[in-house]
Design a protein around this motif. Structure first.
Motif, PDB file in Angstrom:
ATOM      1  N   UNK A  37      50.591  70.874  53.023  1.00 23.56           N
ATOM      2  CA  UNK A  37      50.923  71.826  54.088  1.00 23.56           C
ATOM      3  C   UNK A  37      51.914  71.240  55.093  1.00 23.56           C
ATOM      4  N   UNK A  38      51.918  69.910  55.260  1.00 22.41           N
ATOM      5  CA  UNK A  38      52.829  69.280  56.215  1.00 22.41           C
ATOM      6  C   UNK A  38      54.298  69.439  55.820  1.00 22.41           C
ATOM      7  N   UNK A  39      54.548  69.768  54.565  1.00 19.28           N
ATOM      8  CA  UNK A  39      55.920  69.860  54.061  1.00 19.28           C
ATOM      9  C   UNK A  39      56.399  71.298  53.918  1.00 19.28           C
ATOM     10  N   UNK A  40      55.546  72.245  54.183  1.00 26.57           N
ATOM     11  CA  UNK A  40      55.887  73.647  53.980  1.00 26.57           C
ATOM     12  C   UNK A  40      56.446  74.270  55.255  1.00 26.57           C
ATOM     13  N   UNK A  41      57.416  75.177  55.116  1.00 25.16           N
ATOM     14  CA  UNK A  41      57.949  75.862  56.300  1.00 25.16           C
ATOM     15  C   UNK A  41      56.952  76.900  56.812  1.00 25.16           C
ATOM     16  N   UNK A  42      57.094  77.280  58.060  1.00 24.79           N
ATOM     17  CA  UNK A  42      56.204  78.284  58.639  1.00 24.79           C
ATOM     18  C   UNK A  42      56.311  79.626  57.912  1.00 24.79           C
ATOM     19  N   UNK A  43      57.497  79.967  57.441  1.00 22.54           N
ATOM     20  CA  UNK A  43      57.704  81.189  56.653  1.00 22.54           C
ATOM     21  C   UNK A  43      57.933  80.754  55.210  1.00 22.54           C
ATOM     22  N   UNK A  44      57.052  81.208  54.324  1.00 24.31           N
ATOM     23  CA  UNK A  44      57.149  80.798  52.922  1.00 24.31           C
ATOM     24  C   UNK A  44      56.774  81.959  52.017  1.00 24.31           C
TER      25      UNK A  44
END
Length: 186
Positions: A37-44
């Motif tokens: 989750x630390x690598x994912x953008x807020x909008x995905x």
């Protein structure tokens, strides 16, 4: 609560990956320490492999759903249309993504890294694979290069994930034209 809203825990995902053989035991400590989750953008846009459809998920609008998708063994589209896409809905062509955790850990298991090795990660994307390698080998042993200028700009704007003591190296590999590399190299 409908099935897609139920958030499987990271522990459950880790157990499923281990039971399926995707998460080798020597990578289990890295899985425990480095949260995807630390690598994912807020909008995905998580991609459902069964239906072939994407969902738009905004962390600010629905954090429970966002974390629920982050903890699934699904690929997640992080960029559409070579970075030219605007808006919240899916674009036309996915051009960057975070791979399914099972794929990432099978790749890392096949890589067969050992202490002291150096690794070149080509195609940084959101930095998840480089972050996992950095946790395992140390940042001085991981170099990562992103070829997509839009992804590289986004990566440069993002804060280094807390999972990495020091962010891996990153650079745009070309300006304007792709290097002459056979398509099998990608």
């Amino acid at each position: 609560m409908s099935e897609h809203l139920e958030r499987p825990s990271r522990t459950e995902l880790g157990s499923a990956l281990t039971e399926s053989g995707a998460l080798p035991s020597d990578w289990a400590p890295t899985f425990a320490a480095v949260d995807r989750a630390r690598f994912l953008p807020d909008l995905m846009w998580p991609f459902d492999m069964d239906t072939g459809k994407t969902a738009t998920v905004d962390k600010d609008q629905d954090p429970e759903a966002w974390y629920g998708y982050a903890d699934r063994d699904w690929p997640i589209v992080t960029q559409w249309d070579d970075g030219r896409h605007t808006g919240t809905g899916p674009g036309k062509v996915p051009t960057s993504s975070c791979s399914m955790p099972s794929v990432v850990y099978r790749l890392l298991g096949d890589l067969d890294v050992a202490e002291g090795m150096t690794v070149l990660d080509v195609g940084t994307g959101r930095g998840e694979t480089a972050g996992l390698l950095t946790h395992r080998l140390g940042s001085e042993n991981v170099t990562t290069v992103e070829f997509d200028e839009a992804v590289s700009r986004e990566l440069a704007r993002a804060s280094p994930p807390a999972a990495c003591a020091r962010p891996p190296s990153s650079a745009t590999a070309w300006k304007g034209t792709r290097p002459a590399v056979p398509s099998t190299a990608y």
